[in-house]
Scaffold this motif. Sequence first.
Motif, PDB file in Angstrom:
ATOM      1  N   TYR A 248       0.937  -1.268   0.012  1.00  0.00           N
ATOM      2  CA  TYR A 248      -0.087   0.056  -0.109  1.00  0.00           C
ATOM      3  C   TYR A 248       0.854   1.300   0.052  1.00  0.00           C
ATOM      4  N   GLU A 249       2.054   1.162   0.852  1.00  0.00           N
ATOM      5  CA  GLU A 249       2.706   2.531   0.956  1.00  0.00           C
ATOM      6  C   GLU A 249       3.377   2.654  -0.239  1.00  0.00           C
TER       7      GLU A 249
ATOM      8  N   LEU B 133       1.210   4.350  -2.729  1.00  0.00           N
ATOM      9  CA  LEU B 133       0.832   5.717  -2.203  1.00  0.00           C
ATOM     10  C   LEU B 133       1.891   6.690  -2.461  1.00  0.00           C
TER      11      LEU B 133
ATOM     12  N   ILE C 276      -6.656   3.079  -4.216  1.00  0.00           N
ATOM     13  CA  ILE C 276      -6.257   4.312  -3.614  1.00  0.00           C
ATOM     14  C   ILE C 276      -6.870   5.429  -4.478  1.00  0.00           C
TER      15      ILE C 276
ATOM     16  N   ALA D 152      -7.106   9.688  -4.481  1.00  0.00           N
ATOM     17  CA  ALA D 152      -6.274  10.587  -3.262  1.00  0.00           C
ATOM     18  C   ALA D 152      -6.581  12.022  -4.205  1.00  0.00           C
TER      19      ALA D 152
ATOM     20  N   ILE E 211       1.156   5.493   7.586  1.00  0.00           N
ATOM     21  CA  ILE E 211       0.408   4.846   6.255  1.00  0.00           C
ATOM     22  C   ILE E 211       0.358   3.455   6.478  1.00  0.00           C
TER      23      ILE E 211
ATOM     24  N   TYR F 266      -6.473  10.842   1.176  1.00  0.00           N
ATOM     25  CA  TYR F 266      -6.454   9.775   0.448  1.00  0.00           C
ATOM     26  C   TYR F 266      -7.581   8.606   1.025  1.00  0.00           C
TER      27      TYR F 266
END
Length: 572
Positions: free
Chosen positions: A38-39, A42, A75, A77, A105, A122
């Motif tokens: 995910y990080e 992102l 995601i 954002a 995060i 986000y």
Amino acid sequence: MGPHCMVRYSDYSIFGIEKDDPSVYVPSQNNVSNAQEYERVLNPVLQYLSDKAASGDSVKKYAAGHATVPGREMIYALVQCTPDLDNQNCSNCLKKAMSDIQGHIGAKRGGRVLKPSCTLRYEADLFYEATSDSIVNVSTPVTPTTPVTPPSVPSKQGKRSNTKKTIIIIIIVVVIAFVTMLFTGICIFSRVKQQRGKLESRLYMCTSVSLLLRFKQFFIQVVSFSDDNSEKFSFEDSLQYDFEIIRSATNDFSDANKLGQGGFGSVYKGMLLNGQHIAVKRLCKNSEQGEREFKNEVMLLAQLQHRNVVRLLGFCLTGEERLLIYEYIPNTSLNHFIFDPINHGHLDWQTRYKIIGGIGRGLLYLHEDSRLRIIHRDLKPSNILLGEDMNPKIADFGLAKLFVMDQTQGDTKIIVGTYGYMAPEYAIHGRFSVKSDVFSFGVLVLEMVSGKKIGSFRHGENEEDLLSYAWRNWRSDAIPNIIDPMLTVGSRNEMIRCIHIGLLCVQENVNDRPIMASVVSMLNSHSLTLPVPSKPPYYSHYNTDSDTLRSAKSSVYVSRNQVSNITEPYPR
């Protein structure tokens, strides 16, 4: 600061001045399934959007978009500065907002950073409204935005929803009017009941019920039509990529990223912000095909799902730019293995037999199992890509013809393809069918077994093409001469059977060639008795220096086992 707007006041000048404090972080309540993945998606998404927002004018100091985390998590954002900030101050404010969320995060699927001069947000769900002046796509197709974050309805979907609501309102009004008329009719009916016979009254009621049932059917059809169109538009939107994203992914279509050049244009390797590798075909700019036709054909090809067919991920249509985005296949084409002196040794018989079977299954899918019957028309080694496990994938549908399932053949005045792989009825008369692809497949099979190209080569004092060479040795029972000397290990029976199948596929008479379903069965079952093949055609123009063949029907534009010299640079 509320969720949709911000009001700020002060006893000193605030215009054009970046202000970081107070700063508030508001986390989401939901946890992510894979914090590391995910990080990894992102961070570049927020960086890209921040750069986009900071470079905007005094009205558009915002950007939004979405990306997909491996595992299909989304995601969404949005970043935004107050419009009075210049580019540098906006960039500084958003960078500080990004640093404020670094420690959070890994745990949450969403969050907000609220500052006096900028905001960042986000989420896992769409929270902003899309409009026609959207600017940004991240690593997946574009999701346009506005500077505010009202209800989560994309613009096109919102437009479709409004249209659907309008249709339903009209239908409801008509229903009310119809019911009113029905009750009025019943009242009139009750008054005249005594004056008419029972038979007439029953007919009247039956007619009313019949009209009501028909109206019900009409209502269902209208709602169904609206839903179908919504799905169609949604699918089209999901395939469209932003040009700037593709330009960035390919390093501005640099020569270092170039994978090859053909009649359709150039192919480039690229990498999206989420780490996904793609192959981008930048099509020539000389097509007369309309935008709608281009999109329709792309949407049809994007629905092809088979492990032996290269997957089309989407497209980009901006001005004169027309891009096709494909999955990236690492091992390049079969052409770089079977005819390359160095890589040739990597193709043992087991691998070649696997590739032959995979190509056959892919063609069978295109001819019979896909939503439309698709005739490739340019099957050759350079259009067979090899995956990491040497799994073959049929690629380059630039010359493909899309047919409805009950259509089996076509006719064209413009003949395009590659010498040696074109069936004689197509090369001379412009007639093509599924049997045209069968012919090309037969040539491929003979090339795979022999390790020789289709074109002219010298054998002793004789100069002949591969088909004639294979046929002569087959008839004289000198089959080992056909087999590649490199194939010292492997089943000789399989090799001989493949030569037999290849000769059946390249028979001159169209009706004598098997269909791909039969070919796949022949490859899978060694117990099937194979018919005796007839002599394949011989093309005297193999030995000519000209790439252009004039036939009685039309001009034929071809190339010699390299790149098709085409006249229509889009899927057909």
